[in-house]
Design an enzyme around this catalytic site. Structure first.
Site, PDB file in Angstrom:
ATOM      1  N   ARG A 169      54.228  68.316  41.637  1.00  0.00           N
ATOM      2  CA  ARG A 169      55.275  67.910  42.594  1.00  0.00           C
ATOM      3  C   ARG A 169      55.171  66.413  42.911  1.00  0.00           C
ATOM      4  O   ARG A 169      55.329  65.996  44.054  1.00  0.00           O
ATOM      5  CB  ARG A 169      55.192  68.729  43.880  1.00  0.00           C
ATOM      6  CG  ARG A 169      55.301  70.218  43.689  1.00  0.00           C
ATOM      7  CD  ARG A 169      56.662  70.650  43.138  1.00  0.00           C
ATOM      8  NE  ARG A 169      56.642  72.066  42.843  1.00  0.00           N
ATOM      9  CZ  ARG A 169      56.291  72.580  41.684  1.00  0.00           C
ATOM     10  NH1 ARG A 169      55.939  71.791  40.677  1.00  0.00           N
ATOM     11  NH2 ARG A 169      56.297  73.875  41.477  1.00  0.00           N
ATOM     12  N   SER A 243      61.184  75.474  49.817  1.00  0.00           N
ATOM     13  CA  SER A 243      59.767  75.353  50.167  1.00  0.00           C
ATOM     14  C   SER A 243      59.539  74.062  50.954  1.00  0.00           C
ATOM     15  O   SER A 243      59.781  72.977  50.444  1.00  0.00           O
ATOM     16  CB  SER A 243      58.910  75.342  48.894  1.00  0.00           C
ATOM     17  OG  SER A 243      59.087  76.535  48.173  1.00  0.00           O
ATOM     18  N   GLU A 338      56.609  69.065  51.231  1.00  0.00           N
ATOM     19  CA  GLU A 338      57.305  68.808  49.966  1.00  0.00           C
ATOM     20  C   GLU A 338      58.601  68.069  50.259  1.00  0.00           C
ATOM     21  O   GLU A 338      59.169  67.409  49.396  1.00  0.00           O
ATOM     22  CB  GLU A 338      57.580  70.138  49.258  1.00  0.00           C
ATOM     23  CG  GLU A 338      57.992  70.016  47.826  1.00  0.00           C
ATOM     24  CD  GLU A 338      57.991  71.364  47.103  1.00  0.00           C
ATOM     25  OE1 GLU A 338      59.026  71.703  46.533  1.00  0.00           O
ATOM     26  OE2 GLU A 338      56.956  72.053  47.123  1.00  0.00           O
TER      27      GLU A 338
END
Length: 343
Positions: A169, A243, A338
């Site tokens: 990520r 998320s 995130e």
């Protein structure tokens, strides 16, 4: 002095342009459809010394205050095959292409490689920034290159896969080059004779339940969509960014210490380290389904923070901070958002 381009609007409420549905005002807002419009807007921002932020689908951002600068929504579209042989093809897609629609386009064509990434919200241009991934596949596995414009000069540059410095990520665009480039297009290497990836347990189990032993890319895509829809709320019905936190990666020593106290702790190998599902950590701290006014944690997925209607950015962020604190206190693990926090 550059005059204000026609595409720029002032005092613009961006509630409809972020999937969390947060009401916030941007001093300036522009939706650009071409490279020429982008360069005009960048020149104006440089002339006015304005801070800038680039929006894709608005699915990975939380506004905690009004934005005293220029928000630019990338809407540059287009898909074209750049090169192909009997086995592979290189597909170039504009940054403004909806990611899920691009995946569906490839599935329809029979081109494999990104079917496991079905139903991930956002734009194609945003995908490399955090190296999107799901169900055993990450973008960097099919990524070839991207074209970007340097914000400070308006110059075009091509980035190779190596130059993007992809991680979990993560990419160079979240670190050293954060805010310095805006992605205009992405090139992906897709398979004409797809190799199916079913390494992710939830996907393997779902296929088995459906009696599918030799899945096609369409089977993979359909199953991933079903799993995601069963776990994740639709942002068009309830505000969310998917998320909210990354799955933390910890050392093996720390994991073994935790495993002694929590034998059931789920875990996955991550090189020389161990990845722990953030959703499990949050659920163990008792947050799943909790609601505080219009800010809450989704009842089906503890990793998703939701806006039930009129939550403010600060209210969502305060809830996220409390979740982080409780996980740190209970497990000694720091959760990293995130989502990009703006304001």
């Amino acid at each position: 002095m550059n005059t204000k381009p026609e595409v720029i609007r002032e005092g613009f409420n961006i509630a409809a342009y972020n999937t969390m549905g947060i009401s916030a005002t941007s001093r300036f807002f522009a939706e650009v459809d071409t490279l020429e419009e982008l360069k005009e807007v960048l020149a104006f921002a440089r002339d006015q010394h304005l801070p800038m932020y680039f929006l894709g689908g608005g699915s990975n951002v939380l506004f905690v205050d009004d934005y005293d600068g220029l928000l630019i929504r990338m809407n540059i579209k287009g898909k074209e095959i750049q090169n192909e042989n009997d086995d592979h093809l290189l597909l170039k897609a504009g940054a403004g292409e909806n990611w899920h629609e691009l995946v569906m386009y490839c599935v329809e064509k029979g081109w494999g490689g990104i079917e496991n990434l079905s139903l991930i919200p956002g734009s194609t241009g945003a995908a490399p920034i955090q190296n999107i991934g799901a169900y055993g596949v990450e973008l960097d596995q099919v990524f070839v290159s991207l074209e970007a414009i340097e914000v400070s000069t308006g110059e075009r540059r091509t980035f190779s896969k190596e130059e993007c410095r992809f991680g979990y990520r993560d990419s160079i665009f979240k670190n050293e080059l954060k805010g310095e480039y805006v992605i205009c297009s992405v090139v992906l290497r897709l398979q004409k004779h797809p190799e199916i990836t079913t390494s992710y347990k939830a996907l393997t189990n779902a296929l088995a339940e459906k009696g599918i032993s030799k899945p096609t890319i369409r089977d993979i895509s359909n199953t991933v969509i079903e799993i995601r829809e069963s776990k994740l709320p639709d942002p068009s019905k309830i505000g969310n960014t998917g998320s909210f936190f990354k799955n933390p990666v910890i050392s093996k020593d720390q994991f073994h210490t935790l495993q002694k106290e929590y034998p059931e702790i789920p875990h996955y190998p991550a090189g020389d380290e161990i990845k722990i599902p953030a959703a499990w950590l949050i659920d163990q701290c008792g947050w799943k389904g909790k609601r505080f006014g219009d800010a809450g944690v989704h009842k089906m997925q503890a990793l998703v923070i939701v806006n039930y209607g009129n939550a403010t950015g600060p209210e969502i962020w305060d809830l996220a901070n409390k979740i982080q604190h409780s996980v740190q206190q209970k497990f000694g693990i720091a959760l990293t958002p995130e989502v990009n926090i703006i304001g």
